[in-house]
Motif scaffolding. Sequence first.
Motif, PDB file in Angstrom:
ATOM      1  N   SER A  18       0.856  -1.172   0.000  1.00 45.65           N
ATOM      2  CA  SER A  18       0.000   0.000   0.000  1.00 45.65           C
ATOM      3  C   SER A  18       0.897   1.227   0.000  1.00 45.65           C
ATOM      4  CB  SER A  18      -0.861  -0.053   1.265  1.00 45.65           C
ATOM      5  OG  SER A  18      -1.280   1.227   1.588  1.00 45.65           O
ATOM      6  N   GLN A  19       0.784   2.029  -1.054  1.00 48.43           N
ATOM      7  CA  GLN A  19       1.772   3.105  -1.235  1.00 48.43           C
ATOM      8  C   GLN A  19       1.776   4.086  -0.085  1.00 48.43           C
ATOM      9  OE1 GLN A  19       1.042   6.594  -1.445  1.00 48.43           O
ATOM     10  NE2 GLN A  19      -0.793   6.496  -2.719  1.00 48.43           N
ATOM     11  N   ALA A  20       0.628   4.323   0.481  1.00 47.86           N
ATOM     12  CA  ALA A  20       0.545   5.342   1.524  1.00 47.86           C
ATOM     13  C   ALA A  20       1.370   4.978   2.752  1.00 47.86           C
ATOM     14  CB  ALA A  20      -0.916   5.556   1.915  1.00 47.86           C
ATOM     15  N   ASN A  21       1.641   3.703   2.912  1.00 46.35           N
ATOM     16  CA  ASN A  21       2.408   3.307   4.093  1.00 46.35           C
ATOM     17  C   ASN A  21       3.904   3.479   3.927  1.00 46.35           C
ATOM     18  OD1 ASN A  21       0.364   2.494   5.873  1.00 46.35           O
ATOM     19  ND2 ASN A  21       0.029   0.655   4.677  1.00 46.35           N
ATOM     20  N   PHE A  22       4.337   3.798   2.721  1.00 41.23           N
ATOM     21  CA  PHE A  22       5.766   3.944   2.505  1.00 41.23           C
ATOM     22  C   PHE A  22       6.132   5.339   2.046  1.00 41.23           C
ATOM     23  CE2 PHE A  22       6.921  -0.440   3.004  1.00 41.23           C
ATOM     24  CZ  PHE A  22       5.776  -1.138   2.676  1.00 41.23           C
TER      25      PHE A  22
END
Lengths: 395, 260
Positions: free
Chosen positions: B59-63
């Motif tokens: 999940s992109q938002a977590n990185f």
Amino acid sequence: MDCVVTGGNVKVLAKAVHSLSRIGDDLYVEPQKDGLALRSVNSSRSAYACFLFAPLFFSRYTIPSSYAFRCKMAIKSVQAVFRSLVSLEKTVEKCRIELDDQKNRLTFTLHCKHGLLKTHNLSFQDSESLQAVFDKDSCGNVFRAQPRLLVDTVVHFPPSLEEVTVSVSDDRMWVRNHVEDEAEQSKAMLTELCLAADEFDHFAVQAQNRITFCLKELRSLLVFAESTGLPISMYFDEPGSPVVLSVTDSVLEGNFVLATLSDDPNHCKDNNRRTCTQPPPPPDDFMNDDMDSYLIAMDTSIAPVPSTTGPSTSPLVASTCSKQPAAVSHRSRKRNEEEKGKEGDRTADLNRPPDKKFCSLFFGSVLPPSPQMSTQPITHQNVLASDSEDDTCME
Amino acid sequence: MKFRGKIVDIACLNHFSRVITTISKLTKTCILRLTPDNLFFVLCGKVANGGVSMWCELSQANFFDEYQMEGMNPEDNEICLEVAPENMSRALKTVQNAKVVKVKLTKKHCPCLTIVAELPTLSSVSRVVTHDIPVDVIPRRLWHEFKEPTVPDFDVIEANLNGEMNLKIETDLVSVTTHFKDLGNPPWGDGASQGSSSSQSRDPEAMAEARVDIRRLQQFLMGQQVNPSKAMCNIVHEKVVHLILLHDDMSLQYFIPAVV
């Protein structure tokens, strides 16, 4: 000859030997009035290293007075004497190097704790003097940095990488991996590191040049410099002239002289497409780049300062020994053949850099350089323009 | 097609690097799919790589602190690239102490995934490292190959529904079996129909088995660096072993086909 090294200097000597072992297979030993010279050169003569230990480095320094003694020996044998650096530090109190003239041997005796003596008798061969001709003081671009900076730089490149390209502007140095093969260019990862001038102890640029040389040999020097903590100085001029890397302190001096790729188009035929003749890119506007500027356009650039060395037209002599001209020219011829990449001459020497590409060799003859060397014409620059229809062509 | 992402948090950078390093140990090349919300690393089962396939979803938002992309076109708002994860892993490995890391799609001598890191220095100017990783852009017509694999109708095998699993190797001279007990048999998440009806009818004691190439299994187990919060193994009798690593913000699935 009878020399004794004591205490922490034993480890320094050992490190120097290990460092030299990464250059060539033979160790050239020459006790001189100004100190003990340990030298090595690689088989294609494109890398040379020399450590000179002043008499003060030793607790005793006696050399043959009546004649000039020099020899060469397999460096692996000398490495075996100094094999475990950790135990050297802990147990060896002093190291004595003596010449046994009758038996053509150098005896290395390690005096260790508890009265233990380890004696190594290493045979040697007579050899000619190995001297590279270089003058670092005449180089225009001079840099000096703590070894940590260079170690932190090379860590970004894989251990297998052979060549790096270093380019400089007035206040920046770029270090980039060099990709030779056209075929590899589309597959290889390109890494570039940008260092600012104020990370160096000294940063003087006379000509904004770019040079390409073998990374492996730089790493050899770093092995030595990092452990001794001595700053590393770097000297170079235009591509084709060797780059000199040195470390010095009051009792020793180490010089690594490495050939650099020449820009001469006659010898780098397959490299016209490369960006080697571009000047270094402007500082990356890292903080400000926005979505629309993500496409990197290739610049058309001014051609570099023409190279004034015409290296291979008049081969340089590999030895200063005047007694063997026949052997010398044979060696030069062999070197030229190696340059052309003739497979038959190659031994399976994994330590060698890609010798055919290093057009410039730096061993000077005792004669002044040939007057035939003329200014090279300005290298033709292929323009690589960005594809203006990027979005559609991505499909 | 545009893509740009920025990572500023050291922990996120570290985690991202570990995921990529894990993937790099499994395969030399894979597909990177970028969508507005996720990144996927996909490997299709092909004879050339021994039939194994892999699906990793992040999940992109977590990185990423910033993440912007524009896909092929508004209807197909995705980007598909073929990349060598080892290059990405190498690029990230040495910049773990970076202040900022940017990942972007660029066009240099060829399309590249460019990783730019700003490293802290004692001087006033940061040290900038740029890695250009050549990638191949996958054309739209091939995108169907890279969909999330449907989870096969699995049995729990050489493992059974009572939480027992046996790992066995056999050679001419010796046979070694390791018995695991008290493992969980979690119900399959989005579950309704998938396996539940058939697994309910299965005898909890009955073992089902799949024989797999041990090197593939080893490659997976040894290479993983993500320290998952959960690891699962599903088996389709004599067909495939399905390994799943789960973490708060990512999942990695690896399919190893059974050998005959």
